[in-house]
Structures are given as structure tokens and as C-alpha cells.
Design a protein around this motif. Sequence first.
Motif, short mmCIF file in Angstrom:
data_model
loop_
_atom_site.label_atom_id
_atom_site.label_comp_id
_atom_site.label_asym_id
_atom_site.label_seq_id
_atom_site.Cartn_x
_atom_site.Cartn_y
_atom_site.Cartn_z
N HIS A 256 69.20 29.75 -32.78
CA HIS A 256 68.65 28.38 -33.58
C HIS A 256 67.27 28.62 -33.83
O HIS A 256 66.46 27.77 -34.48
CB HIS A 256 68.80 27.28 -32.58
CG HIS A 256 68.10 27.69 -31.29
ND1 HIS A 256 68.50 28.31 -30.42
CD2 HIS A 256 66.99 27.23 -30.64
CE1 HIS A 256 67.73 28.47 -29.29
NE2 HIS A 256 66.56 27.73 -29.58
N ARG A 257 66.61 29.72 -33.40
CA ARG A 257 65.27 29.66 -33.67
C ARG A 257 64.84 30.27 -35.01
O ARG A 257 65.56 30.80 -35.77
CB ARG A 257 64.53 31.06 -32.58
CG ARG A 257 64.64 30.60 -31.27
CD ARG A 257 64.10 31.74 -30.38
NE ARG A 257 65.00 32.86 -30.27
CZ ARG A 257 65.32 33.72 -29.36
NH1 ARG A 257 64.21 33.65 -28.28
NH2 ARG A 257 66.00 34.70 -29.33
N SER A 258 63.66 30.12 -35.36
CA SER A 258 63.45 30.63 -36.89
C SER A 258 62.00 31.18 -36.79
O SER A 258 61.32 31.04 -35.73
CB SER A 258 63.07 29.34 -37.89
OG SER A 258 62.11 28.53 -37.46
#
Lengths: 499, 499
Positions: A256-258
Motif C-alpha cells: 500500500h506504500r508509495s
Amino acid sequence: MTYIPHWLEKRYDLTPEKTAIQLKDRTKIPFSKLRQDSLEMAGKLNQIGISQNDHVALLSKNSYEMVTIIHAITYLQATVVLLNTRLTANELLYQYEDSESSFFLYQDDLEEKGTEIQKKHPDQMYSIQTIKQQQSKSFAIPEEMNLEDTFTIIYTSGTTGFPKGVQLTYGNHYWSAASSALNLGLYENDRWLAMLPLFHVSGLSILVRSLLYGMPVHLHESFNLEEAFREITEEGVTIASVVTIMLEQMVDQLGHRSIPDTLRCFLLGGGPAPKPLLEKCKSKDIPVFQSYGMTETASQIVTLSSQDALRKLGSAGKPLFPAQLRIQQEDEGSNRPHETGEIMVKGPMVTKGYYKREEANRKSFDQNWLKTGDLGYLDEDGYLYVVDRRKDLIISGGENVYPAEVESVLKEINEVQDAGVVGTEDDKWGQVPVAFVVGRENQKMDKDRIMEYAGTKLASYKVPKEIYFVDTLPRNASKKLLRSTLLEWTKGIHNHDES
Amino acid sequence: MTYIPHWLEKRYDLTPEKTAIQLKDRTKIPFSKLRQDSLEMAGKLNQIGISQNDHVALLSKNSYEMVTIIHAITYLQATVVLLNTRLTANELLYQYEDSESSFFLYQDDLEEKGTEIQKKHPDQMYSIQTIKQQQSKSFAIPEEMNLEDTFTIIYTSGTTGFPKGVQLTYGNHYWSAASSALNLGLYENDRWLAMLPLFHVSGLSILVRSLLYGMPVHLHESFNLEEAFREITEEGVTIASVVTIMLEQMVDQLGHRSIPDTLRCFLLGGGPAPKPLLEKCKSKDIPVFQSYGMTETASQIVTLSSQDALRKLGSAGKPLFPAQLRIQQEDEGSNRPHETGEIMVKGPMVTKGYYKREEANRKSFDQNWLKTGDLGYLDEDGYLYVVDRRKDLIISGGENVYPAEVESVLKEINEVQDAGVVGTEDDKWGQVPVAFVVGRENQKMDKDRIMEYAGTKLASYKVPKEIYFVDTLPRNASKKLLRSTLLEWTKGIHNHDES
């Protein structure tokens, strides 16, 4: 001859308080302290006898101390021979003697790697702890560097099976760093993540850029996924040097990280990247700059610039501003679009040659053009696509494995009459070496014994992961090994395994 | 010897569609068109006979055509002699012959400037319009440039009164541009405003940076206040090269307007700036980078970086990364803080010497250190403060006036027995030259006649703005003119005027 001020002295003069090195624990070391510590280290190295023009071998994992030793050696106007920590004691001895080093400096927990050097050169061994306990012997701080003096020797193998020492001058490193800035730009907030080993030119070159740009290097012992994320998301890293395996892991584990906008460039080296990975990065807006380079070119010499990163997916780009590129085609022609040939490069960052290898130098250079042995083509706009590294080169987790070197070790074994090594695809490492072995008549063959022997002679990443016994190896009329046939055999075996 | 690819060919290869030149009317010329037009111009110049190693004199105000001629000359591997459009026909003839030029290219409306050259070399005169009407004669596009080849010759005077041709190689220009990027940074959106003449190194160097950086140059014929504001506020210019008089006008006329954040650097050259101006800029958050340089150093060699711009107000900064600086003090010592001495510089951007001036070269260099003749000191942190340009140099509106040159012209006049020239302060131009003249016995002196004669021999900015007749000039025992006494006289006259 061109002289410039000593580069750490100069950087200290320009921006003493700016951060030079930021460590994993977030300790920030300014250029003033880096300079002071490097000068102190130079005094200690001078005490043990290191002086101008000495060749000094250094075996260490990335650490702040390693950085100070490298700079200290420049203060003493000696040459540093950077050794790969994954090599065996025998391989290290070979490089040590071949480079005519007279000092072997090693990180204390790598002592066992020095056993072979210890046997023959016991009085030339110094652990870093021992050095740190030395008194300092004063010396004159050099005001200038001659760009033609050799700064580093780093070994690379080749088709012959004998590693050769690539000499890189201060000028090669200077031009490389200055040219990279012309390509990538140079921003006030730049911070470069260094998780690649400093004994490779890909890691080392980050240190030189730091001096020229006045830019912090975020230095880690090695690649760690969570640390890499932290550096990028919390510590403001703007550029990170990576190889395919690192980028793959990061993209896989992104979840879910960017990747924040502050990270403006993943500089991707170490062999052609798989297109699906590049496409995944593109879809996630991850700024990947593919590049092409080698020890002989002091790191990247061809890089895809930001304007073209998406438009020319899969390309390694164009040569840096002062560099040139040519595709030598078999019929003596060159540069016809979409026609594969040998990649030739030229420029002020290209090595002046291998140390003490007159014949190799004659073969590798054509009027200052370096014949890389790698295969590639240009598209209609002149962008380089690397088809294959040096025909037989295996790239395993970012490290180069030269089949000829592995074969020559296997053939040292009594029971082995002939051996052929190729790379097979591997989910984790990209490629791994495997060997086809022909036994001598009436001799019993033992896989484990072969691997064990290879393990004593070769760094673990070079040891074949699989050994296949065969009756004969495919060779052409002039007895040249046909690796393409071996490659087909590996596919046959693979298919057979799956069926 | 170091070779790089031909720089316009290279830039064309890297970013053909990026804007190279933006004109006053907002026309944008991409690198592809600049290359095409320069190649066409080269074909025409080749047609009139220009070929390798020729010296080609160029007299033109800033224009797109002038840019294409400069690049065309690089394609023909000739050397361009850049002539100041404000010089008189006699001065131009001197530089033309002294530089051993064999072609005189001039902008059509400057034809009268060429009358003296016309008399002696009628077959070597070509107006730009004439050239444009030529057929193109094909030639081989050079793939490379040798960094040791001479690219430009630009004249500068000195204490002798005879202008000398400063030779600058491709390498000098390359190192200058690449080093400037290391100092100022290099941003994707950079656009450089060029309102200084391209026949000066301060203007010309912007063209070279444009090639190395792939950066648009906003080119104007000359400085215009409103145009400068427009470029900065509407056209996104990020860096502007200015001299004091330009910056003063802009600050004075700023009124309710402000300088937008996009403008990140006024690169200020051409002599020490008045401190009140710098303080006013500081109070208005105008980013001024003071610098120090000269034709001999291929533009700035010492520049104050952004980090120090405010902290070290009034300083010219530190030498660029590959450059060195030394203050030579009278007792043979050097670099003692706050003690004034002669500024000495060294680095790969420094000229290899004056054209055909062996004696001047012997006097001007000390083991590759250029003795600038300018006076300055270093503060305790090593920052340069320029106290005075070459003791007697007068800087008038950014142009250098050398008293010895003016004096030697005045002494050509029959009625003049002796003459001494110094600079006095001037609200508009910073400084202007004034002359003290001693007449021959029994000869009638006429101010107007003297000025008229000087005007035929000297560019108007060099012609004394005032002539004072005196009985004798102050000279020391060895008959050396005491300019300091003349300066005191000018102050006396000034006070007298006011009283």
C-alpha cells in the motif's frame, strides 16, 4: 596534464558544515569531520609505511571507516585496490599479488579471507583495528591531484578466466561524476542512497559525486528492503543506485506504500532489466533511469534521461555528454539501427587500461574505443538497447560471473576432463551459474566434491548451483565451446524437470 | 589529449526538441533547428573559403544569426575572433591583423566599422547578408572536438596599452560550464537570460552552458529593463547574467513589482559591486551571486554560492570546484587573511596564453598560475574580497577601459606632450575615464580636437569624458605615472566644482 585541487580539501573548503555521510542510525557526518577523520587515518597509514604510489589493497564491507581509508589513501597519493568481500582467500591472493599491492588492509571480521595472503605476505597484513591503534605520522597534505594519476584498481574478469585490474584515474572518476550531473541534474536537496558495495565502482562512484556536488551520501553496509523504504520515505533520499534484484524486491513489497515525489531517480545498473519490472515501475510512477556501464567506464556511461524514461522503456539511453557510443557490426559497418553488434564506448571516463596487461589492452581497445564485448543495438533515434552482456557473462544478484573463470577452476579437479558453464534463470538472483562436466575415463565423479572444491577457490556466487555430467561438450571445428547449445540443454533439463 | 563529441551534435542527439534559443519575440528555436541552421551556415562559410584552423573575425551584435555563425565555425574547426562592436575602425583593424584573421564577417549595419579593414583586406570582407546568399559547400561534420584546440580569441588590454588576444580552448569553455553547474546546481526548468554581448566571454559562456545543460537561452540584443522584467516574471527565466549597472537599474525601477521565486540567481560579474546595492538586494530577497572572473578565465572562476550569498555579502566567494585561488602578498608570502595582495588563479578553465605574446605570457604566468593584476584579500574563512581590479583598470558600464591604451592614443596628437588617464565615479556608468594632458610648448591646445581624435581611435566608452590641462604630470623617480595623485586631483576638482 590537468591538475585540480585535492577533492576532499576542496569540498571541505567550500561546505565544511554540510553533511557528507549519513549513517544507518541517522548519524550525520559533515565534510569537516570526514576530512579530519580521513587525515587522521592517513597519518596512521603513513605510520605503517604507506606512501606515494604504493598499491594498497582494501577488503571491507561498507562502513564509515572504509570511506575514511579510501580518502586517506588519496591524501597519501597512493592507489587503492578495492577487493570484493565475497571472494575466496585464493581469489584475494591472486588479485593482491597481481596488483603488486604491498599492504593488505582488512576489516577485522574478514580476517579468515586473508589466510592465503597471510601465508605469503605476513608482514603486509593490517586489520582496521590495528591501524586505528597506530600513532599518526605527519605528512604534507597534497594541494592538488593530477587527473592522470591512478586512484583505484578494481578487478573484473573476462573471457580469459583471469581477472584483470581496471585502472581508473582521478580524471576518469571526475569526468564520470561531473557528467552524471549534466544528465541527472543537480539539486540543492539531493541525497544519494548507497546500498551497493563501495568496492564496486557503482558504490564507489557515489562517494566521488558527493565530493563534487557537496551532497550527503546515505551509507549502508548492504541492501535492506525496510531500510531502503525508510531512507526514501523519511530521510529525503532523492537518488538511489540499485540493481535489478533490489528494485524487484522494492516493487514487490511496496504494497500500500508509495514512493514519495522526493525520490527523483532510481539509477538502475548491473545488466538489462526485465521489461515487466520496468512496466510495473512505470504504472506506479516510480522514476527508474536505466543505465549501462562497467568498471572500465567508472560506472554508468550510458543513461536514460528523465525525458525519455517512459518513451524509451527498456533502453539504456544515450551516452553521457562527453562520451561516445558505437555499435560495431560484424561486416565492419556500424550503427545501423536495430542491427545487433558489439557495444564500443569512448570518453574521458573510460579506463586507460588493465594493469600490466599489454595484450588484453591491445585486444580491448581500438584507437581509444573500448570494445566492451557486450551486445546491443541502437533504435532509429540512437537509443541503446543492451541485448546481452558479454556473450557469456552471467549476472547473479548484481555480481558478474565469468564462465571461463569458473570452468578453469573446475578443470583443476583431477577427475574433470572438461567443463562448460552457463547461466540459467533464477527467481531470486536473476541468473545463477550451472556447469556441464565431462569426467575422465574410469574416474568416479562426485558432485559434492566438485562443488566443495569450487567453493574453496571461488566466491560463493560463482560456484555452480547445479552440476550436470555429460559424455562430451558441444564444440565447433576450432574446438570453441558452443555455449548456446549448453543453454539449450539447460532448457531441456528444465522442461524435463517440470514434466 | 581529451576528445569529446562535437558539442552541438551531441546536444542535438540528446534533446533535439528542447528549446535552445528563445528570442525577444518569444520565438523558440529547438536544438534541432539550431543545429540545422548552424550546419547550413557552415556550408556557406565553407563556400567562401573558411576551413580548418582559419581565424575568422566576427563583428556582430547579439542575434540568432550570430549564434549560428559561432557554431558554424566550430563545425569547420576554425577559430572565432570575437570583436567588440563598440570599437573604432582602427581598433578593429589592429585586432584583425594581430589575430592573423583571414576573414572579416560583419553584421550589415556595422559596415562602417570595417572601413580600415576594407582598405587593407578588401577581399576578406563579408557581410552576414552576403554570406546568407552563398551556396552551401559540403564538408565533413566533425564527430569530435579536441579539448586543446582553440575555440575563441577575445581581446583584452593590459598595462601595456596594446590589446592582447586571449586564446580559449574548447576545454577551457567546457570546464567553465561544467564547473558552474557544480556550483549553481542544474535544474530541469533552468532558463538563462543573456543580455550581455556574446562577443564578451560573459555572454558567450551562456551559449556553451546551454549546450552542456540542454538549457534554453533567452537571447536579447542588449540590456533592456522592461524586457528583463518580462523575461523574469512571464517567461520563467531562472538565471540571469548581469553587471552592476544592470542590476542597479532593475532594483531602482522595481517599484511595487517583486522578483518571482523562479529567478534563482542573478550572476553578477564585471567588477566589485557597491555594498549598498547588495544590501538593497538582500533586503528585497533578490538572489545575487557575486562573482569574479575575466576573459582569461572563460568567465567566472570565483563565485559566491547560494549558501553564502547573504552571510558573506560583498565577497566574490570561493573558486569553482576544479579551480584554485591565491593571494600573493608583497613580501613573497601568500594567503594571510585580510591582507591585500595580487589575486592569482589556476584551473582547467584558465587560458593557455595570449596569442603570439611570448613576453606577456612569461610575465602573466607563474607555473600555470595566472597573475591577474587585480587586488584582493581573503577573509578568515577563505572568501575572496576583490579590493580593486587591475590597479589602473576603469570599469565603465561593464566594459573595461585600460588607461594606458587611452594615454597612448592621446600622445599620438601633435600638441600633446604627455597624458594621464584615471577613472572617476559616475552615477550612470559606475566609472568614466578622464584625462590630464600636458601640452607642448607654444602649441595651442583644443579640448574638442583631442576628443574628436580620440573618438576616431577609441570606442566611445574609452574616450575621456573630461580633459584637464596641466603643466606637468606627477611621476616618481623612475618616471612612473602616479595615478593615485591624479585620482586625488580629480577629487579636488570635484570638490571645487561643488563649492
